[in-house]
Design a protein around this motif. Structure first.
Motif, PDB file in Angstrom:
ATOM      1  N   GLU A 118       0.822  -1.213   0.000  1.00 43.51           N
ATOM      2  CA  GLU A 118       0.000   0.000   0.000  1.00 43.51           C
ATOM      3  C   GLU A 118       0.857   1.264   0.000  1.00 43.51           C
ATOM      4  O   GLU A 118       0.508   2.257  -0.632  1.00 43.51           O
ATOM      5  CB  GLU A 118      -0.972  -0.002   1.177  1.00 43.51           C
ATOM      6  N   ILE A 119       1.990   1.224   0.688  1.00 45.74           N
ATOM      7  CA  ILE A 119       2.893   2.382   0.670  1.00 45.74           C
ATOM      8  C   ILE A 119       3.448   2.575  -0.743  1.00 45.74           C
ATOM      9  O   ILE A 119       3.496   3.704  -1.248  1.00 45.74           O
ATOM     10  CB  ILE A 119       4.012   2.243   1.728  1.00 45.74           C
ATOM     11  N   HIS A 120       3.826   1.486  -1.409  1.00 50.26           N
ATOM     12  CA  HIS A 120       4.291   1.584  -2.794  1.00 50.26           C
ATOM     13  C   HIS A 120       3.197   2.191  -3.676  1.00 50.26           C
ATOM     14  O   HIS A 120       3.467   3.068  -4.505  1.00 50.26           O
ATOM     15  CB  HIS A 120       4.662   0.208  -3.360  1.00 50.26           C
ATOM     16  N   ARG A 121       1.966   1.715  -3.532  1.00 46.36           N
ATOM     17  CA  ARG A 121       0.856   2.198  -4.355  1.00 46.36           C
ATOM     18  C   ARG A 121       0.585   3.682  -4.106  1.00 46.36           C
ATOM     19  O   ARG A 121       0.443   4.466  -5.051  1.00 46.36           O
ATOM     20  CB  ARG A 121      -0.416   1.389  -4.070  1.00 46.36           C
ATOM     21  N   LEU A 122       0.531   4.078  -2.831  1.00 44.19           N
ATOM     22  CA  LEU A 122       0.288   5.488  -2.508  1.00 44.19           C
ATOM     23  C   LEU A 122       1.391   6.380  -3.070  1.00 44.19           C
ATOM     24  O   LEU A 122       1.115   7.445  -3.628  1.00 44.19           O
ATOM     25  CB  LEU A 122       0.190   5.685  -0.990  1.00 44.19           C
ATOM     26  N   ALA A 123       2.635   5.947  -2.925  1.00 41.63           N
ATOM     27  CA  ALA A 123       3.763   6.747  -3.416  1.00 41.63           C
ATOM     28  C   ALA A 123       3.699   6.894  -4.928  1.00 41.63           C
ATOM     29  O   ALA A 123       3.920   7.991  -5.463  1.00 41.63           O
ATOM     30  CB  ALA A 123       5.084   6.103  -2.996  1.00 41.63           C
ATOM     31  N   GLU A 124       3.382   5.819  -5.614  1.00 41.81           N
ATOM     32  CA  GLU A 124       3.297   5.872  -7.072  1.00 41.81           C
ATOM     33  C   GLU A 124       2.121   6.748  -7.521  1.00 41.81           C
ATOM     34  O   GLU A 124       2.267   7.599  -8.395  1.00 41.81           O
ATOM     35  CB  GLU A 124       3.148   4.468  -7.649  1.00 41.81           C
ATOM     36  N   ASP A 125       0.960   6.552  -6.896  1.00 42.76           N
ATOM     37  CA  ASP A 125      -0.235   7.327  -7.257  1.00 42.76           C
ATOM     38  C   ASP A 125      -0.024   8.830  -7.061  1.00 42.76           C
ATOM     39  O   ASP A 125      -0.540   9.637  -7.824  1.00 42.76           O
ATOM     40  CB  ASP A 125      -1.456   6.881  -6.449  1.00 42.76           C
ATOM     41  N   ALA A 126       0.733   9.189  -6.021  1.00 41.67           N
ATOM     42  CA  ALA A 126       0.947  10.602  -5.706  1.00 41.67           C
ATOM     43  C   ALA A 126       2.196  11.166  -6.379  1.00 41.67           C
ATOM     44  O   ALA A 126       2.500  12.347  -6.230  1.00 41.67           O
ATOM     45  CB  ALA A 126       1.042  10.789  -4.188  1.00 41.67           C
ATOM     46  N   GLY A 127       2.948  10.345  -7.087  1.00 37.29           N
ATOM     47  CA  GLY A 127       4.170  10.814  -7.727  1.00 37.29           C
ATOM     48  C   GLY A 127       5.246  11.209  -6.731  1.00 37.29           C
ATOM     49  O   GLY A 127       5.985  12.165  -6.948  1.00 37.29           O
ATOM     50  N   CYS A 128       5.350  10.454  -5.650  1.00 34.73           N
ATOM     51  CA  CYS A 128       6.343  10.770  -4.622  1.00 34.73           C
ATOM     52  C   CYS A 128       7.753  10.443  -5.108  1.00 34.73           C
ATOM     53  O   CYS A 128       7.963   9.490  -5.857  1.00 34.73           O
ATOM     54  CB  CYS A 128       6.043   9.989  -3.344  1.00 34.73           C
ATOM     55  N   ASP A 129       8.707  11.260  -4.662  1.00 35.88           N
ATOM     56  CA  ASP A 129      10.096  10.999  -5.005  1.00 35.88           C
ATOM     57  C   ASP A 129      10.909  10.562  -3.779  1.00 35.88           C
ATOM     58  O   ASP A 129      12.096  10.295  -3.884  1.00 35.88           O
ATOM     59  CB  ASP A 129      10.744  12.197  -5.703  1.00 35.88           C
ATOM     60  N   LEU A 130      10.243  10.477  -2.620  1.00 34.40           N
ATOM     61  CA  LEU A 130      10.885   9.972  -1.403  1.00 34.40           C
ATOM     62  C   LEU A 130       9.817   9.374  -0.500  1.00 34.40           C
ATOM     63  O   LEU A 130       8.748   9.955  -0.321  1.00 34.40           O
ATOM     64  CB  LEU A 130      11.619  11.090  -0.653  1.00 34.40           C
ATOM     65  N   ILE A 131      10.133   8.208   0.060  1.00 36.52           N
ATOM     66  CA  ILE A 131       9.315   7.586   1.100  1.00 36.52           C
ATOM     67  C   ILE A 131      10.158   7.587   2.361  1.00 36.52           C
ATOM     68  O   ILE A 131      11.322   7.172   2.340  1.00 36.52           O
ATOM     69  CB  ILE A 131       8.942   6.129   0.734  1.00 36.52           C
ATOM     70  N   VAL A 132       9.582   8.052   3.461  1.00 37.23           N
ATOM     71  CA  VAL A 132      10.275   8.046   4.755  1.00 37.23           C
ATOM     72  C   VAL A 132       9.510   7.106   5.680  1.00 37.23           C
ATOM     73  O   VAL A 132       8.295   7.249   5.850  1.00 37.23           O
ATOM     74  CB  VAL A 132      10.352   9.456   5.372  1.00 37.23           C
ATOM     75  N   ILE A 133      10.235   6.153   6.252  1.00 45.07           N
ATOM     76  CA  ILE A 133       9.638   5.178   7.165  1.00 45.07           C
ATOM     77  C   ILE A 133      10.536   4.999   8.367  1.00 45.07           C
ATOM     78  O   ILE A 133      11.709   5.377   8.339  1.00 45.07           O
ATOM     79  CB  ILE A 133       9.432   3.814   6.470  1.00 45.07           C
ATOM     80  N   GLY A 134      10.013   4.407   9.409  1.00 43.92           N
ATOM     81  CA  GLY A 134      10.801   4.105  10.593  1.00 43.92           C
ATOM     82  C   GLY A 134      11.370   2.710  10.521  1.00 43.92           C
ATOM     83  O   GLY A 134      10.790   1.809   9.909  1.00 43.92           O
ATOM     84  N   SER A 135      12.529   2.528  11.130  1.00 47.23           N
ATOM     85  CA  SER A 135      13.148   1.212  11.220  1.00 47.23           C
ATOM     86  C   SER A 135      13.534   0.982  12.671  1.00 47.23           C
ATOM     87  O   SER A 135      14.215   1.811  13.281  1.00 47.23           O
ATOM     88  CB  SER A 135      14.387   1.146  10.334  1.00 47.23           C
ATOM     89  N   HIS A 136      13.085  -0.140  13.211  1.00 46.49           N
ATOM     90  CA  HIS A 136      13.351  -0.431  14.619  1.00 46.49           C
ATOM     91  C   HIS A 136      14.673  -1.153  14.834  1.00 46.49           C
ATOM     92  O   HIS A 136      15.062  -1.381  15.967  1.00 46.49           O
ATOM     93  CB  HIS A 136      12.200  -1.255  15.207  1.00 46.49           C
ATOM     94  N   GLY A 137      15.347  -1.505  13.763  1.00 40.60           N
ATOM     95  CA  GLY A 137      16.664  -2.130  13.885  1.00 40.60           C
ATOM     96  C   GLY A 137      16.626  -3.479  14.558  1.00 40.60           C
ATOM     97  O   GLY A 137      17.465  -3.799  15.384  1.00 40.60           O
ATOM     98  N   ARG A 138      15.654  -4.287  14.205  1.00 37.72           N
ATOM     99  CA  ARG A 138      15.548  -5.616  14.820  1.00 37.72           C
ATOM    100  C   ARG A 138      16.696  -6.496  14.341  1.00 37.72           C
ATOM    101  O   ARG A 138      17.250  -6.314  13.278  1.00 37.72           O
ATOM    102  CB  ARG A 138      14.201  -6.236  14.457  1.00 37.72           C
ATOM    103  N   HIS A 139      16.996  -7.483  15.168  1.00 35.64           N
ATOM    104  CA  HIS A 139      18.083  -8.410  14.848  1.00 35.64           C
ATOM    105  C   HIS A 139      17.578  -9.838  14.979  1.00 35.64           C
ATOM    106  O   HIS A 139      16.475 -10.074  15.460  1.00 35.64           O
ATOM    107  CB  HIS A 139      19.263  -8.194  15.815  1.00 35.64           C
ATOM    108  N   GLY A 140      18.383 -10.783  14.575  1.00 37.86           N
ATOM    109  CA  GLY A 140      18.060 -12.187  14.766  1.00 37.86           C
ATOM    110  C   GLY A 140      16.830 -12.611  14.000  1.00 37.86           C
ATOM    111  O   GLY A 140      16.654 -12.267  12.834  1.00 37.86           O
ATOM    112  N   LEU A 141      15.965 -13.366  14.667  1.00 32.62           N
ATOM    113  CA  LEU A 141      14.792 -13.938  14.023  1.00 32.62           C
ATOM    114  C   LEU A 141      13.882 -12.858  13.448  1.00 32.62           C
ATOM    115  O   LEU A 141      13.370 -13.006  12.336  1.00 32.62           O
ATOM    116  CB  LEU A 141      14.016 -14.808  15.023  1.00 32.62           C
ATOM    117  N   ALA A 142      13.677 -11.767  14.163  1.00 33.52           N
ATOM    118  CA  ALA A 142      12.814 -10.696  13.653  1.00 33.52           C
ATOM    119  C   ALA A 142      13.362 -10.134  12.345  1.00 33.52           C
ATOM    120  O   ALA A 142      12.605  -9.806  11.439  1.00 33.52           O
ATOM    121  CB  ALA A 142      12.676  -9.583  14.698  1.00 33.52           C
TER     122      ALA A 142
END
Length: 149
Positions: A95-119
């Motif tokens: 859905e983020i890909h679709r919204l970005a494409e539909d709106a003509g976005c040139d940057l997506i900003v998201i959070g990353s929790h930096g999980r390790h191991g199994l996650a």
């Protein structure tokens, strides 16, 4: 290189979301870019696989209404209009890909929790967004509230 013009910010609406939004707002101010916000809610039937013998539509609607209100509150200080605030039901990366494409976005900003191991092996929304995006993606390392950076 010119700056970004149209930025989509994917928020999970946790307490740490402000870190992601602050970074996106900083980039938008430097580039005079337009910000749009998105929160994706996975359908409850995805999470429970239809194993619950009851109608979850009312609960799903309540979740969506709460998310819309939280997104509205997050958008208010930045004067982001309602038409650029998106609460969508579906798979987050798709859905983020679709919204970005539909709106003509040139940057997506998201959070990353930096999980390790199994996650990390199981993947994350940030990883899903990164692989398959048609534009630049910035993954902002978020820290649990109260933890120093």
């Amino acid at each position: 290189m010119s700056g970004y013009k149209n930025i989509l910010v994917g928020l999970d609406l946790s307490q740490e979301s402000t870190q992601v939004l602050d970074r996106a707002a900083e980039i938008a101010a430097q580039s005079n870019a337009q910000l749009s916000l998105a929160h994706i809610i996975e359908p409850l039937t995805f999470a429970y696989g239809g194993d619950i013998p009851m109608d979850l539509s009312e609960v799903q609607e309540q979740l969506q209404n709460q998310a819309k209100e939280q997104l509205r509150r997050a958008a208010a200080p930045l004067n982001i209009p309602a038409e650029r605030q998106h609460v969508v039901l579906g798979q987050p990366a798709t859905e983020i890909h679709r919204l970005a494409e539909d709106a003509g976005c040139d940057l997506i900003v998201i959070g990353s929790h930096g999980r390790h191991g199994l996650a990390l092996l199981l993947g994350s929304t940030a990883n899903g967004v990164l692989h398959g995006a048609g534009c630049d993606v910035l993954a902002v390392r978020v820290h649990p509230s109260g933890e120093s950076k």
